[in-house]
Design a protein around this motif. Structure first.
Motif, PDB file in Angstrom:
ATOM      1  N   VAL A   1      -0.034   7.190  -8.015  1.00 38.66           N
ATOM      2  CA  VAL A   1      -1.508   7.491  -6.762  1.00 38.66           C
ATOM      3  C   VAL A   1      -1.422   6.496  -5.833  1.00 38.66           C
ATOM      4  O   VAL A   1       0.068   6.226  -6.137  1.00 38.66           O
ATOM      5  N   GLY A   2      -1.978   6.408  -5.111  1.00 36.64           N
ATOM      6  CA  GLY A   2      -1.800   5.188  -3.991  1.00 36.64           C
ATOM      7  C   GLY A   2      -2.825   4.358  -3.230  1.00 36.64           C
ATOM      8  O   GLY A   2      -3.359   5.463  -3.512  1.00 36.64           O
ATOM      9  N   ILE A   3      -2.380   3.818  -2.102  1.00 28.81           N
ATOM     10  CA  ILE A   3      -3.221   3.746  -0.706  1.00 28.81           C
ATOM     11  C   ILE A   3      -3.007   3.627   0.221  1.00 28.81           C
ATOM     12  O   ILE A   3      -2.194   3.312   0.679  1.00 28.81           O
ATOM     13  N   VAL A   4      -4.350   4.326   0.464  1.00 24.10           N
ATOM     14  CA  VAL A   4      -3.528   4.448   2.223  1.00 24.10           C
ATOM     15  C   VAL A   4      -4.197   2.974   3.362  1.00 24.10           C
ATOM     16  O   VAL A   4      -3.048   2.928   3.883  1.00 24.10           O
TER      17      VAL A   4
ATOM     18  N   LEU B   1       9.375   4.195  -7.832  1.00 14.92           N
ATOM     19  CA  LEU B   1       8.014   3.193  -7.276  1.00 14.92           C
ATOM     20  C   LEU B   1       7.656   2.746  -7.841  1.00 14.92           C
ATOM     21  O   LEU B   1       5.754   3.131  -8.535  1.00 14.92           O
TER      22      LEU B   1
ATOM     23  N   LEU C   1       2.610   1.951 -11.814  1.00 18.33           N
ATOM     24  CA  LEU C   1       1.563   2.155 -10.987  1.00 18.33           C
ATOM     25  C   LEU C   1       0.951   2.233 -11.259  1.00 18.33           C
ATOM     26  O   LEU C   1       0.833   2.634 -13.218  1.00 18.33           O
TER      27      LEU C   1
ATOM     28  N   LEU D   1       0.035   7.184   7.432  1.00 20.39           N
ATOM     29  CA  LEU D   1       0.598   7.153   6.037  1.00 20.39           C
ATOM     30  C   LEU D   1       1.364   8.128   5.817  1.00 20.39           C
ATOM     31  O   LEU D   1       1.722   9.058   6.404  1.00 20.39           O
TER      32      LEU D   1
ATOM     33  N   GLY E   1       1.278   2.951   3.706  1.00 17.55           N
ATOM     34  CA  GLY E   1       0.262   2.729   4.435  1.00 17.55           C
ATOM     35  C   GLY E   1       0.701   2.146   4.891  1.00 17.55           C
ATOM     36  O   GLY E   1       0.046   1.291   4.364  1.00 17.55           O
TER      37      GLY E   1
ATOM     38  N   LEU F   1      -1.720  16.261  -2.363  1.00 19.28           N
ATOM     39  CA  LEU F   1      -1.345  15.183  -2.841  1.00 19.28           C
ATOM     40  C   LEU F   1      -2.438  15.029  -1.371  1.00 19.28           C
ATOM     41  O   LEU F   1      -3.390  16.036  -1.061  1.00 19.28           O
TER      42      LEU F   1
ATOM     43  N   GLY G   1      -0.310  12.486  -6.102  1.00 21.94           N
ATOM     44  CA  GLY G   1      -0.463  12.870  -6.552  1.00 21.94           C
ATOM     45  C   GLY G   1      -0.624  14.153  -8.490  1.00 21.94           C
ATOM     46  O   GLY G   1      -0.041  13.480  -8.676  1.00 21.94           O
TER      47      GLY G   1
ATOM     48  N   HIS H   1       0.614  -1.599   0.213  1.00 25.03           N
ATOM     49  CA  HIS H   1      -0.249   0.117   0.101  1.00 25.03           C
ATOM     50  C   HIS H   1       0.890   1.201   0.116  1.00 25.03           C
ATOM     51  O   HIS H   1       1.360   1.807   1.039  1.00 25.03           O
ATOM     52  N   VAL H   2       1.307   1.412  -0.966  1.00 26.18           N
ATOM     53  CA  VAL H   2       1.878   2.295  -1.694  1.00 26.18           C
ATOM     54  C   VAL H   2       1.816   3.803  -2.581  1.00 26.18           C
ATOM     55  O   VAL H   2       0.535   3.377  -2.632  1.00 26.18           O
ATOM     56  N   GLY H   3       1.951   4.298  -2.740  1.00 32.27           N
ATOM     57  CA  GLY H   3       1.922   5.480  -3.931  1.00 32.27           C
ATOM     58  C   GLY H   3       3.249   7.063  -4.237  1.00 32.27           C
ATOM     59  O   GLY H   3       4.568   6.522  -2.988  1.00 32.27           O
ATOM     60  N   ILE H   4       2.413   7.697  -4.674  1.00 33.32           N
ATOM     61  CA  ILE H   4       3.277   8.469  -5.311  1.00 33.32           C
ATOM     62  C   ILE H   4       3.589   9.760  -4.984  1.00 33.32           C
ATOM     63  O   ILE H   4       1.844   9.910  -5.294  1.00 33.32           O
ATOM     64  N   VAL H   5       3.736  10.791  -4.612  1.00 35.09           N
ATOM     65  CA  VAL H   5       3.179  11.972  -3.858  1.00 35.09           C
ATOM     66  C   VAL H   5       3.956  12.875  -5.825  1.00 35.09           C
ATOM     67  O   VAL H   5       2.973  13.529  -6.275  1.00 35.09           O
TER      68      VAL H   5
ATOM     69  N   LYS I   1       6.744  14.106   6.845  1.00 33.68           N
ATOM     70  CA  LYS I   1       5.094  13.735   7.171  1.00 33.68           C
ATOM     71  C   LYS I   1       4.234  12.284   7.326  1.00 33.68           C
ATOM     72  O   LYS I   1       4.217  11.827   6.992  1.00 33.68           O
TER      73      LYS I   1
ATOM     74  N   ALA J   1       8.810  12.618  -3.914  1.00 29.22           N
ATOM     75  CA  ALA J   1       8.021  11.872  -2.373  1.00 29.22           C
ATOM     76  C   ALA J   1       7.951  10.660  -2.986  1.00 29.22           C
ATOM     77  O   ALA J   1       6.685  10.537  -3.965  1.00 29.22           O
ATOM     78  N   ILE J   2       7.829   9.883  -1.652  1.00 26.83           N
ATOM     79  CA  ILE J   2       6.854   8.477  -1.841  1.00 26.83           C
ATOM     80  C   ILE J   2       4.965   8.804  -0.566  1.00 26.83           C
ATOM     81  O   ILE J   2       5.329   9.471   0.602  1.00 26.83           O
ATOM     82  N   THR J   3       4.859   7.574  -0.483  1.00 22.20           N
ATOM     83  CA  THR J   3       3.900   7.453   0.625  1.00 22.20           C
ATOM     84  C   THR J   3       3.828   6.560   1.242  1.00 22.20           C
ATOM     85  O   THR J   3       3.515   4.930   0.347  1.00 22.20           O
TER      86      THR J   3
ATOM     87  N   ILE K   1       5.107  10.044   4.911  1.00 26.30           N
ATOM     88  CA  ILE K   1       5.336  10.271   3.610  1.00 26.30           C
ATOM     89  C   ILE K   1       6.891  10.803   3.887  1.00 26.30           C
ATOM     90  O   ILE K   1       7.328  11.719   4.592  1.00 26.30           O
TER      91      ILE K   1
END
Lengths: 187, 187
Positions: B35-38, B11, B14, A128, A46, B128, B46, A34-38, A119, A42-44, A130
């Motif tokens: 995009v991503g999942i929290v 990453l 996606l 979440l 969860g 975001l 993003g 459960h990842v993502g790109i901002v 963050k 930057a990446i996220t 970041i």
């Protein structure tokens, strides 16, 4: 005509990663898809708050995002099956550190991103995280024309619906290109 | 031994999505793969602040995340090539609305998620957007055993490094399963 099927998250597949953090001074790794790109930097992530890793990410303000290849699927899945609370995962991989000094990275993964926590967005059951990528490390064998070649990386894609690990398929079109045909039609 | 290659975001892939929002009262669609999942209910987008769509998402507090199939690759790419500032994209697809009433969704996409904006995290050049899925709509043809079958959806995966659109490959292992072998080794 569409059928409504509740509130299903269908944003899959996503790349399966091994997230590394020092917890109580020891490297620990957890499987997170459960990842993502901002944005390009930057990446996220969860991450459910039940996990052992969260405290380490918050304590150090650093973590790593390691991209395992298909051949690491057993080790990758294993890191999601057992918790650092009861199992010491620090010896599973050859670990190295970079400029942040506290983000443990996995030598066996062909690509790894060293990240600084910028963050944390608080959700009832999830953090979440970041992170800003401060350095990317990779094996020479997966580089082509100065870029990481994901075909060579062979990432493990994850789909929650069937708990499946999937391969990356073939490239069939180019972005900012294949749609130009419709642009011509505008004229 | 690893090579450092700067701060490359790796990453990928996606899933490529078409994000829908009403802007100035008219449906608009933009191609977003960052995009991503929290968590099971929430997703991230993003989106560069230069885009026309951002104002619509903020104004209505709603948006849609439509998952196009491979056969929509031209239309999908086109939505990333032209801006709603100069081109009216409202007639590109058959549009429908759900319970939120202001999130335009695409009939031609086999799966679409209707989302409520729950938070915007501000970055220098990007918003975001964090959205909660309030309803998911799909074609009966992509449902198997009550779940969306991503094999049938044929999502368009995106990799920035080579601007490639990729197919989903084959399933080669099961999560929370293939790693159990190593768990046995612990004993």
């Amino acid at each position: 005509m569409k059928t409504e099927i509740g509130c299903k998250n269908c944003l899959y597949p996503l790349p399966t990663t091994l997230v590394g953090a020092n917890v109580k001074g020891k490297p620990n790794f957890i499987t997170i898809a459960h990842v993502g790109i901002v944005n390009p930097q930057a990446i996220t992530l969860g991450v459910n708050k039940i996990h052992y890793t969260n405290a380490g990410i918050k304590e150090n303000g650093t973590f790593s995002v390691n991209i395992p290849s298909e051949n690491l699927v057993k080790e990758t899945d294993y890191c999601g099956l057992v918790s650092g609370k009861t199992i010491d995962k620090s010896k599973l991989f050859k670990v190295f550190y970079g400029k942040l000094e506290t983000a443990p990275m996995i030598e066996e993964c062909p690509v790894t991103m060293e990240c600084k926590l910028i963050k944390t967005v608080d959700f009832p059951n999830h953090d979440l995280f970041i992170g800003e990528v401060v350095a990317t490390y990779c094996d020479e064998s997966v580089v082509k024309d100065g870029e990481v070649d994901m075909d060579k990386v062979q990432p493990i894609l994850f789909i929650m619906h069937d708990h499946g690990y999937y391969k990356l398929g073939t490239q069939f079109a180019k972005a900012w290109s294949v749609g130009k045909e419709l642009k011509e039609d505008e004229k």
